[in-house]
Motif scaffolding. Structure first.
Motif, short mmCIF file in Angstrom:
data_model
loop_
_atom_site.label_atom_id
_atom_site.label_comp_id
_atom_site.label_asym_id
_atom_site.label_seq_id
_atom_site.Cartn_x
_atom_site.Cartn_y
_atom_site.Cartn_z
N LYS A 1 0.83 -1.21 0.00
CA LYS A 1 0.00 0.00 0.00
C LYS A 1 0.86 1.25 0.00
N ILE A 2 2.02 1.15 0.61
CA ILE A 2 2.94 2.29 0.61
C ILE A 2 3.39 2.58 -0.81
N GLY A 3 3.62 1.52 -1.57
CA GLY A 3 3.96 1.70 -2.98
C GLY A 3 2.81 2.29 -3.77
N GLU A 4 1.61 1.88 -3.43
CA GLU A 4 0.44 2.35 -4.18
C GLU A 4 0.24 3.87 -4.08
N ILE A 5 0.67 4.45 -2.96
CA ILE A 5 0.55 5.91 -2.86
C ILE A 5 1.83 6.61 -3.34
N GLY A 6 2.69 5.82 -4.01
CA GLY A 6 3.87 6.43 -4.62
C GLY A 6 5.03 6.63 -3.66
N ASP A 7 4.95 6.00 -2.53
CA ASP A 7 6.02 6.16 -1.55
C ASP A 7 6.87 4.89 -1.48
N LEU A 8 7.97 4.96 -0.75
CA LEU A 8 8.89 3.84 -0.57
C LEU A 8 8.99 3.53 0.92
N ASP A 9 9.42 2.31 1.27
CA ASP A 9 9.63 2.00 2.68
C ASP A 9 10.98 1.37 2.96
N THR A 10 11.74 1.15 1.89
CA THR A 10 13.03 0.47 1.99
C THR A 10 13.98 1.17 1.03
N VAL A 11 14.89 1.96 1.55
CA VAL A 11 15.76 2.71 0.64
C VAL A 11 17.21 2.71 1.11
N ILE A 12 18.09 2.81 0.14
CA ILE A 12 19.51 3.08 0.42
C ILE A 12 19.90 4.31 -0.39
N ILE A 13 20.44 5.29 0.30
CA ILE A 13 20.83 6.54 -0.33
C ILE A 13 22.35 6.65 -0.26
N THR A 14 22.96 6.83 -1.41
CA THR A 14 24.41 7.02 -1.46
C THR A 14 24.71 8.51 -1.54
N LEU A 15 25.68 8.93 -0.74
CA LEU A 15 26.01 10.37 -0.65
C LEU A 15 27.46 10.60 -1.07
N ARG A 16 27.67 11.67 -1.82
CA ARG A 16 29.02 12.18 -2.06
C ARG A 16 29.15 13.51 -1.36
N PHE A 17 30.14 13.64 -0.51
CA PHE A 17 30.33 14.89 0.22
C PHE A 17 31.31 15.80 -0.52
N ALA A 18 31.17 17.11 -0.24
CA ALA A 18 32.05 18.10 -0.86
C ALA A 18 33.52 17.84 -0.51
N ASN A 19 33.75 17.27 0.67
CA ASN A 19 35.14 17.02 1.08
C ASN A 19 35.70 15.72 0.51
N GLY A 20 34.93 15.07 -0.38
CA GLY A 20 35.42 13.86 -1.02
C GLY A 20 35.01 12.58 -0.33
N ALA A 21 34.48 12.67 0.88
CA ALA A 21 34.02 11.47 1.56
C ALA A 21 32.76 10.93 0.87
N ILE A 22 32.44 9.68 1.18
CA ILE A 22 31.24 9.06 0.64
C ILE A 22 30.46 8.41 1.78
N GLY A 23 29.19 8.11 1.52
CA GLY A 23 28.42 7.52 2.60
C GLY A 23 27.11 6.93 2.13
N THR A 24 26.45 6.26 3.07
CA THR A 24 25.14 5.70 2.78
C THR A 24 24.18 5.98 3.94
N ILE A 25 22.92 6.05 3.59
CA ILE A 25 21.83 6.06 4.57
C ILE A 25 20.93 4.89 4.23
N ASP A 26 20.57 4.13 5.24
CA ASP A 26 19.70 2.96 5.07
C ASP A 26 18.44 3.24 5.87
N ASN A 27 17.31 3.30 5.18
CA ASN A 27 16.02 3.54 5.85
C ASN A 27 15.07 2.39 5.61
N ASN A 28 14.35 2.06 6.67
CA ASN A 28 13.30 1.07 6.51
C ASN A 28 12.19 1.42 7.49
#
Lengths: 346, 346, 346, 346
Positions: free
Chosen positions: D209-236
């Protein structure tokens, strides 16, 4: 003030460190309590605490509070040597009583106080706050549920981060009545069995001055329980890494332990090793929650007219144990509790 | 066989469980050793082990091995009651000796064995394998480096996953000589101080049959060390969660402990809680590395003509401690080691 | 050599670090194997290893071993660029093959090798040793048992304690084929699903020289699995606290993770904090057990004529993943595996 | 009210869950605050909260509070879509502002609000409470002290115990603006560097149902920082074992992580394994302390006329990041923050 949301009018006697703590909790965090007065022989101290926590009345003589018919319950936070007398006076005045531990170092005074309580039919709860610590409660809960089967062995580690001032120590009644008394209570609480026999080894190793006043700072107490289980208590006055308060109960079907809560959950890894935070510094930090819960349960027992969760007898027995421990140390032999308590121990 | 890479010819006496284990290690994992023979009164057992680990010679009578001039060292893995005699015979034959613990339950036999060793000038090492466990070694290392300051308190937890068969127990010499003897050694190893006095509480709670043969399965032993420190040993014959082998030493500047190594590092989280793996099951798993290291260090002491890391005296004192523990339990009082050992204890 | 206790004659090709390791295991710890020969283009190296582990034959030309009808299986530990050719030659000679990872950096050479294996009907197992690590096995076991429900998210942390020499790096095929290839295999192993799409962010942050040769030392790889799950791999060439090899799989009914095994279990508490031991230093320490188990299972698959636990396809797909990762990094966009593998990916 | 112990008169707008929480803290735990009024469009709710926490005034129209010259500061706890307007009105009335996150889902409204704040010279603090969590603060402190050297890699795990009701989700702005917005702030807070580029993989796996309203419930976000570092965010949205809030930052000289605080410290061992307590259940439990500290620091910034610890820009950037994440998911490609924010991003 009557009705479903009736609040219990309560007064605090003693505006020292622990009196302030209970005042703060009663003033804002215990829904069922109305903190209406505070007494301290040092009136200024009483007034200062009253101002800080919006307590309507501050007096120097606690007897005024005992005379006040609107006050239903009192919290005794005065020096130990006044506890027994105030309990008797408060009982005579028909007040319910929460008393800081220990009731007294002298067993006959304890007994007089308990008799007065019984005679007057008021409630008495002794402040063994560690029983309300969520970690130790969980340990007891698992034991009660039978998760470890028959308990065989108990270990209690109870070490302070630093010794108190010598002035305090001189009036403390010695390590067994001042410090171990909490662990004696914990032993009874967790094992749900009385202790029959105590054996002590110990020394003054933290500070020779502690030895000079005839006290100890490093002790191991061996316990034999009525149910056949055995156990130890380890006390030390100076753990440089902080307040070390752990228990472990081993039984026929498993083991349950409670470790020290840490200041925070960080973990730092460098080439030297893996590093994490120290335990919460001392009892005010470690037992912050337990002080609130104990007072809430005292108020509930008053309001619901139920037995308080720590009874007068629960306050008395650890003193007997402390006296037995003292004797065991002096005579370097196992001592039966009946040797120091005659026919009174239940 | 001479030269820089000289190997030490060694023979194993006894092809039981521990004899097989040492054979396996000597055959493949101890670079400096050449395992040339094995003896067992059950020749078939000796031959089977010989076949498995490519040992050239298998005999039923160990005296043949003692007569063999090519054999420089022997490993005694026969039943305990044969140890003292074989030590004397091996010493007379000029062999260096590794002997499984305990040397004997009878102190006079131990002393005869140690005298023979001293007289003949051979090396004797006693198999207190736990000293070679990397976890306990690290604990001792930190203590020796002064990281905990002056040691004040020692706790040893030592619990087996399940009791041995009654037949074994009957011949074991009792829990203090069979099980605690390891912990007595550990106490001396970690604290670098002798024990003066021992007090025991205990019972047969795991299995009443253990009580019926006069033995205990649940004990707490309190120790007083010559250096003023105090400590406890906790033994139990049945920890349902597995082999529980922990130590903790508390001192003026800190504390160091060693926990149980787990079977694996998994952590499983579900709505019931956070779950992780049990300790390694029993001594063969937990101490797998320590058995290899102890044998390597024995071989090194032979090759370099240095003192073995566990001496004959190190083998003797835990037996004295075991006898004192027995006496303490029987008389329910603290017992000085000198009471069971007269002027011999060093 | 025939019969119930039949041993499999096996030869090792390559006497470098990993060749020596496999030789040691085959010589003493794999009951079903008889290590009969070793080859190395540097004959002296072959002879030295042969002497150390009692291997009867040492040659410089591995083709001699392939010609030997008594040898049933070979272990390829030579440089990566020789793997594909030796696989083909060994398959043609009817030998079963254990090959170190990766098969080759060039997918067409991998495919030629796999075709030869299939045509000749020999067994091929690729040395993804981490599948045999007891910690990761336990994670997979719990997943397979349904303990975490439907797997949603995978995280793999895989960091080396220190980068290899530049010479090694230049020939390594880049971080994705040299280092991540293990993690690609782990991802497939744990999730039991193929990866469809890969996205990479990364940089040379540990050492600018690594960037100068066009390689990376700090990368995060995002994975989309065919079953809809998602995941990440984190690689770094220099974790100062040691070899960091962790996995975590999160699912609808729970989570399972595997942490780093520590060098020992000591815990040291002082006024600075609580300190414990670093992870086992590098792959030889961390995966010591997994190398033994993988070889044992290879030998068992040969003896029982079963499918080896890591197939040729299992060896091939991580290379496809490495090539996709490379492309993703170069083009800074998610890349489908089909983009680098056409119709071949299963 | 002036003087050394001057208290800041403050009012709360919104008497929902978070409004009640802030009211409770302001009423009893923030020494410098005097909570004088509460407003809620539902007057009864306002009155009920007022009664519970002894707040003198309860109104339905918050404009009355903005008109009250005695009120110096307000706490906005009304629905998100009212935040931007109330900020502007409060700024115009000269009140200092604490606003719950997010300011608005529409960047232009955010900018209007921030402009009003800047023009009127009032203070604005956005309620990113996790910055005040002692565990994450400790992580940042060690990074700032240089203990991990140059930060290379960040991982944030942020999973809820259960998804909110569908009605809530429909108005939430989607997972990136509702849930990840906290983690975007944490990423900036810990790394002390802005994010340049974001890449998202995700799905609706917890509830279709979360998908049906166009939303997500399980995501991984990859980040590139200005200082060259990298990272991830894991949401559920659904971790059955409870609120999972961990961070880990890896750098050139070490790593620092913060784990989940547990409900209690018990450890239970039985034959199935070693079991311990779940994380604190959800944000009210986990972040109970951080909510108090953030409000205390807001009051301090008002009283000391210093910059609040979370600025308006700190409130704005995570919204930009959320919009970039949305775009990345929709287009399955890495998205620069400048793509959604033009020249505004700092």
């Amino acid at each position: 003030m009557m009705g479903t949301n009736r609040k219990t009018n309560i007064a605090v006697i003693g505006a020292g460190r622990i009196g302030k703590l209970h005042s703060k909790h009663l003033a804002s965090l215990i829904a069922g309590a109305e903190l209406t007065a505070i007494a301290d022989i040092d009136l200024e101290a009483a007034q200062e605490t009253a101002a800080r926590f919006n307590i309507p009345t501050a007096v120097s003589d606690y007897l005024e509070l005992l005379d006040d018919p609107d006050i239903e319950a009192i919290v005794i936070c005065s020096p130990t040597n006044t506890h027994a007398q105030i309990i008797q006076e408060a009982a005579a005045a028909g007040k319910h009583i929460f008393c800081e531990k220990p009731i007294d170092h002298d067993l006959s005074k304890v007994d007089q106080a308990l008799e007065a309580v019984e005679k007057e039919g008021v409630k008495l709860m002794v402040g063994f706050n560690r029983r309300f610590d969520p970690n130790f409660r969980k340990v007891r809960e698992l034991i009660t549920q039978g998760k470890i089967g028959v308990p065989h062995i108990l270990h209690i580690i109870s070490r302070d981060p630093a010794p108190p001032p010598m002035e305090y120590l001189k009036a403390s009644g010695g390590i067994f009545l001042d410090m171990t008394v909490h662990d004696f209570d914990m032993a009874r609480y967790l094992m749900a069995s009385e202790v029959n026999e105590i054996y002590v080894v110990g020394a003054a190793r933290v500070d020779p001055k502690i030895g000079e006043i005839g006290d100890l700072d490093t002790v191991i107490i061996t316990l034999r329980f009525a149910n056949g289980a055995i156990g130890t208590i380890d006390n030390n006055r100076k753990a440089v890494y902080g307040y070390d308060q752990r228990v472990e109960v081993f039984g026929s079907k498993g083991m349950v332990a409670a470790n020290n809560p840490a200041s925070d959950t960080h973990v730092y890894s460098n080439q030297e090793g893996i590093h994490s935070a120290l335990p919460l510094y001392f009892f005010l930090e470690r037992y912050s929650t337990s002080y609130i819960i104990e007072m809430r349960e005292f108020i509930e027992s008053v309001q619901n007219n139920t037995q308080p969760p720590v009874s007068g007898t629960d306050g008395r027995i650890p003193i007997v144990m402390g006296l037995a421990a003292k004797k065991s140390y002096q005579e370097n032999r196992p001592v039966q509790l009946s040797e120091v308590d005659g026919s009174k121990t239940k």
